[in-house]
Design an enzyme around this catalytic site. Structure first.
Site, PDB file in Angstrom:
ATOM      1  N   ALA A  13       0.822  -1.218   0.000  1.00 35.22           N
ATOM      2  CA  ALA A  13       0.000   0.000   0.000  1.00 35.22           C
ATOM      3  C   ALA A  13       0.851   1.261   0.000  1.00 35.22           C
ATOM      4  CB  ALA A  13      -0.927  -0.002   1.209  1.00 35.22           C
ATOM      5  N   ARG A  18      10.524   7.360  -2.738  1.00 33.46           N
ATOM      6  CA  ARG A  18      11.915   7.457  -3.186  1.00 33.46           C
ATOM      7  C   ARG A  18      12.137   6.930  -4.611  1.00 33.46           C
ATOM      8  NH1 ARG A  18      14.690   4.829   1.879  1.00 33.46           N
ATOM      9  NH2 ARG A  18      12.545   4.143   2.247  1.00 33.46           N
ATOM     10  N   GLU A 158      12.039  -1.711  16.509  1.00 31.24           N
ATOM     11  CA  GLU A 158      12.308  -0.785  15.410  1.00 31.24           C
ATOM     12  C   GLU A 158      13.457   0.129  15.802  1.00 31.24           C
ATOM     13  OE1 GLU A 158      10.785  -0.994  12.267  1.00 31.24           O
ATOM     14  OE2 GLU A 158      10.268  -2.843  13.299  1.00 31.24           O
ATOM     15  N   ASN A 230      13.793   0.405  -2.449  1.00 33.30           N
ATOM     16  CA  ASN A 230      13.227   1.715  -2.126  1.00 33.30           C
ATOM     17  C   ASN A 230      13.460   2.756  -3.205  1.00 33.30           C
ATOM     18  OD1 ASN A 230      12.197   1.151   0.574  1.00 33.30           O
ATOM     19  ND2 ASN A 230      14.340   0.748   1.029  1.00 33.30           N
ATOM     20  N   LYS A 337       8.202  -9.938 -37.400  1.00 31.96           N
ATOM     21  CA  LYS A 337       7.094  -9.709 -36.475  1.00 31.96           C
ATOM     22  C   LYS A 337       5.892 -10.517 -36.924  1.00 31.96           C
ATOM     23  CE  LYS A 337       3.686  -7.466 -36.997  1.00 31.96           C
ATOM     24  NZ  LYS A 337       2.538  -6.638 -37.337  1.00 31.96           N
ATOM     25  N   ASN A 363      13.884 -18.620 -49.877  1.00 36.41           N
ATOM     26  CA  ASN A 363      15.025 -17.735 -49.685  1.00 36.41           C
ATOM     27  C   ASN A 363      14.577 -16.292 -49.933  1.00 36.41           C
ATOM     28  OD1 ASN A 363      17.465 -16.244 -50.002  1.00 36.41           O
ATOM     29  ND2 ASN A 363      18.532 -18.187 -50.298  1.00 36.41           N
ATOM     30  N   ALA A 366      18.221  -9.971 -49.884  1.00 33.48           N
ATOM     31  CA  ALA A 366      18.554  -8.794 -49.075  1.00 33.48           C
ATOM     32  C   ALA A 366      17.607  -7.644 -49.380  1.00 33.48           C
ATOM     33  CB  ALA A 366      19.984  -8.369 -49.370  1.00 33.48           C
ATOM     34  N   TYR A 373       1.188  -2.796 -44.046  1.00 37.23           N
ATOM     35  CA  TYR A 373       0.361  -1.800 -43.364  1.00 37.23           C
ATOM     36  C   TYR A 373       0.055  -0.654 -44.308  1.00 37.23           C
ATOM     37  CZ  TYR A 373      -0.844   1.346 -39.444  1.00 37.23           C
ATOM     38  OH  TYR A 373      -1.465   2.186 -38.566  1.00 37.23           O
TER      39      TYR A 373
HETATM   40  C1  UD1 Z   1       9.607  -2.775   8.210  1.00 39.18           C
HETATM   41  C2  UD1 Z   1       9.677  -3.502   9.560  1.00 39.18           C
HETATM   42  C3  UD1 Z   1      11.123  -3.582  10.025  1.00 39.18           C
HETATM   43  C4  UD1 Z   1      11.957  -4.291   8.976  1.00 39.18           C
HETATM   44  C5  UD1 Z   1      11.805  -3.595   7.633  1.00 39.18           C
HETATM   45  C6  UD1 Z   1      12.480  -4.422   6.557  1.00 39.18           C
HETATM   46  C7  UD1 Z   1       7.604  -3.039  10.746  1.00 39.18           C
HETATM   47  C8  UD1 Z   1       6.949  -2.243  11.803  1.00 39.18           C
HETATM   48  N1  UD1 Z   1       8.881  -2.795  10.534  1.00 39.18           N
HETATM   49  O1  UD1 Z   1      10.011  -1.443   8.456  1.00 39.18           O
HETATM   50  O2  UD1 Z   1      11.207  -4.286  11.247  1.00 39.18           O
HETATM   51  O3  UD1 Z   1      13.310  -4.341   9.368  1.00 39.18           O
HETATM   52  O4  UD1 Z   1      10.424  -3.457   7.275  1.00 39.18           O
HETATM   53  O5  UD1 Z   1      12.486  -3.709   5.354  1.00 39.18           O
HETATM   54  O6  UD1 Z   1       6.966  -3.876  10.128  1.00 39.18           O
HETATM   55  N2  UD1 Z   1       2.961  -0.863   4.218  1.00 39.18           N
HETATM   56  C9  UD1 Z   1       1.626  -0.817   3.942  1.00 39.18           C
HETATM   57  N3  UD1 Z   1       0.833  -0.068   4.746  1.00 39.18           N
HETATM   58  C10 UD1 Z   1       1.300   0.624   5.804  1.00 39.18           C
HETATM   59  C11 UD1 Z   1       2.685   0.561   6.065  1.00 39.18           C
HETATM   60  C12 UD1 Z   1       3.480  -0.187   5.263  1.00 39.18           C
HETATM   61  O7  UD1 Z   1       1.150  -1.447   2.998  1.00 39.18           O
HETATM   62  O8  UD1 Z   1       0.496   1.278   6.496  1.00 39.18           O
HETATM   63  C13 UD1 Z   1       3.824  -1.678   3.334  1.00 39.18           C
HETATM   64  C14 UD1 Z   1       4.803  -0.843   2.547  1.00 39.18           C
HETATM   65  O9  UD1 Z   1       4.288  -0.532   1.271  1.00 39.18           O
HETATM   66  C15 UD1 Z   1       5.991  -1.768   2.436  1.00 39.18           C
HETATM   67  C16 UD1 Z   1       5.913  -2.621   3.682  1.00 39.18           C
HETATM   68  O10 UD1 Z   1       4.601  -2.512   4.155  1.00 39.18           O
HETATM   69  O11 UD1 Z   1       5.898  -2.642   1.347  1.00 39.18           O
HETATM   70  C17 UD1 Z   1       6.917  -2.184   4.752  1.00 39.18           C
HETATM   71  O12 UD1 Z   1       6.642  -0.870   5.182  1.00 39.18           O
HETATM   72  P1  UD1 Z   1       7.802   0.157   5.496  1.00 39.18           P
HETATM   73  O13 UD1 Z   1       7.173   1.443   5.859  1.00 39.18           O
HETATM   74  O14 UD1 Z   1       8.805   0.146   4.426  1.00 39.18           O
HETATM   75  O15 UD1 Z   1       8.416  -0.482   6.815  1.00 39.18           O
HETATM   76  P2  UD1 Z   1       9.850  -0.243   7.399  1.00 39.18           P
HETATM   77  O16 UD1 Z   1       9.830   1.011   8.198  1.00 39.18           O
HETATM   78  O17 UD1 Z   1      10.869  -0.377   6.350  1.00 39.18           O
HETATM   79 MG    MG Z   2      10.908  -0.267   4.204  1.00 35.16          MG
END
Ligand code: UD1
Ligand code: MG
Length: 455
Positions: A13, A18, A158, A230, A337, A363, A366, A373
């Site tokens: 989500a 980045r 975390e 990322n 194609k 054959n 060239a 088309y």
């Molecule tokens: C998360 C982990 C962390 C781990 C790291 C590895 C948690 C709390 N932390 O941190 O321990 O080391 O990943 O990369 O889980 N996402 C959603 N909805 C949300 C939040 C996140 O769908 O509300 C999805 C993001 O799109 C992503 C994934 O969850 O694909 C991870 O979220 P992200 O915010 O990157 O977590 P990190 O802070 O990296």
């Molecule tokens: Mg992450």
């Protein structure tokens, strides 16, 4: 374990700011396939029978894409991004259907293989309630740390909530975990948001499960497998790892790659043993190559089927629908194609064959072009078995060249040619004795007169 049912909940989500992209991050491709589709494939290979995709940012685009790469996946929208724990609960409806195992995965971790997921699921089969996939990154900064005691995982902390002591831990959370289905909702519902980011952390279920007397363990995946993407530099890094693995797999399966680091595979490239691929070859999606073929340097191939012992390139471009049968040859600077090149037929130099059939052993000289088309519609060219098309001919479709038909060089063919006929589609040559010399003298004296007048 195979009889245990398994739901994979894939979190995707996030916005992925980045990436600096108008497209949702997880739709960026590795080997021509969106990274989240790689994640779905890994989940299915690890035995997931259900897939729940949690989407938010770019939900419509995600749904459309998911329909293609994972038609059976259900999508759940997480309206507000309140953390990974909250995100998993967006799929509550699927989870509450009652699966033995819930595999929580991230859509931006495309190199995770079935092995790491299966190892985590195995821990559930052995009685654990939660099995977290850990890894050891070169620098742990930014990751959740796995706090262990006596082979058991007691917490995931975390970075922002870590003590100085905990920051020294090198074993980190890769983000993915397997959770026993029977405990999943009750653990997730207990997650709060009293932490440095005021988010609902999925990782909190480790302590919650421990406090409830449940068994929690960590398994270990390699850094490469756990790589999270990322930005586009990391995307390229993942692509490079994927390609290196695929090249090695191809070589171990009997394919010769003369300069492997210059050959690019697609996620679905199929290639048979004893095929030789020369340097600088690109395979787009949908390529199938049988055994014993040779793909010469600098060829660009997508959506093409190449039978055994074909010879392609150098500098050939095969586009979708190119179908080369046994021992066919498509040489330098040729484009094919939506066309079948039948057994032993040759399209050797500087040619475009589109919407056509080239019969066996025909054959094509060239510079031949199938003019398929008219600016509005595409038309078909049928070239019979054993036909010979002279160099620099234009075949204006729809048109048929019969079996053994013979086309004079430089022809523009607008009408079909019967079997074994010879067709000229150009003005006849006229030769005038002495005229060349006469012209030369006339032009020379005219030039001399102009020069004199200018003095
Ligand atoms: C998360 C982990 C962390 C781990 C790291 C590895 C948690 C709390 N932390 O941190 O321990 O080391 O990943 O990369 O889980 N996402 C959603 N909805 C949300 C939040 C996140 O769908 O509300 C999805 C993001 O799109 C992503 C994934 O969850 O694909 C991870 O979220 P992200 O915010 O990157 O977590 P990190 O802070 O990296
Ligand atoms: Mg992450």
């Amino acid at each position: 374990m195979s009889q245990r049912s398994c739901l994979s909940v894939i979190l995707a989500a996030g916005e992925g700011t980045r990436m600096k992209s108008a497209m949702p991050k997880v739709l960026h491709a590795i080997a021509g396939l969106p990274m989240v589709a790689h994640v779905v494939k890994a989940a299915e290979a690890a035995g997931a029978t259900g897939v729940a995709l949690v989407i938010g940012h770019g939900a419509e685009e995600m749904r459309r894409a998911a329909h293609k790469f994972a038609p059976k996946a259900e999508t759940f929208v997480q309206e507000q991004r309140l953390g990974t724990g909250h995100a998993v609960l967006a799929a509550r409806e699927a989870i509450s259907r009652g699966y033995d195992d819930i595999l929580v995965m991230f859509g931006d971790t495309p190199l995770i293989g079935a092995g790491a997921l299966t190892a985590a699921r195995r821990k559930l089969a052995e009685g654990a309630a939660v099995a977290v996939i850990g890894f050891r990154p070169p620098s742990p900064a930014g990751y959740g740390r796995l706090v262990e005691r006596d082979d058991h995982l007691v917490a995931i902390r975390e970075e922002k909530d870590c003590s100085e002591e905990e920051k020294k831990i090198g074993f980190c959370n890769a983000g993915m975990m397997a959770v026993a289905g029977k405990h999943a909702l009750q653990l997730l519902d207990k997650v709060g948001n009293r932490n440095a980011k005021s988010e609902f952390y999925l990782t909190d279920i480790v302590e919650i499960a421990g406090a409830g007397g449940l068994d929690v363990v960590a398994t270990e995946a390699s850094f490469e497998n756990a790589l999270g993407i990322n930005n586009r530099a990391e995307l390229a890094e993942a692509e490079a790892i994927w390609q290196a693995r695929r090249r090695r797999e191809a070589m171990l399966a009997g394919v010769t790659l003369i300069a492997p680091e210059t050959v690019y595979f697609s996620h679905d490239t199929e290639i048979g043993a004893d095929t030789v691929v020369e340097p600088n070859v690109w395979f787009g999606p949908g390529v199938k190559i049988a055994s014993g073929a040779r793909i010469h340097a600098f060829s660009h191939i997508e959506g093409a089927t190449i039978a055994s012992n074909c010879d392609v390139g150098p500098f050939a471009r095969l586009r979708p629908g190119a179908d080369l049968r046994t021992k066919a040859k498509v040489g330098n600077f040729c484009e094919v194609k939506q066309a079948t090149i039948e057994e032993g037929a040759k399209v050797n130099h500087l040619t475009y064959i589109g919407d056509a059939r080239v019969g066996a052993a025909a054959n094509i000289g060239a510079g031949t072009i199938t003019c398929n088309y008219d600016g509005y519609s595409k038309f078909f060219t049928d070239i019979g078995e054993g036909a010979f098309v002279g160099s620099n001919s234009s075949l204006v479709a729809p048109v048929t060249i019969g079996k053994g038909g013979y086309i004079a060089s430089g022809s523009v063919i607008t009408e079909s040619v019967p079997d074994d006929a010879l067709a000229f589609g150009r003005a006849r040559q006229k030769t005038i004795p002495g005229k060349g010399k006469e012209l030369r003298e006339r032009f020379a004296s005219a030039a001399a007169a102009r020069k004199k007048a200018a003095e």
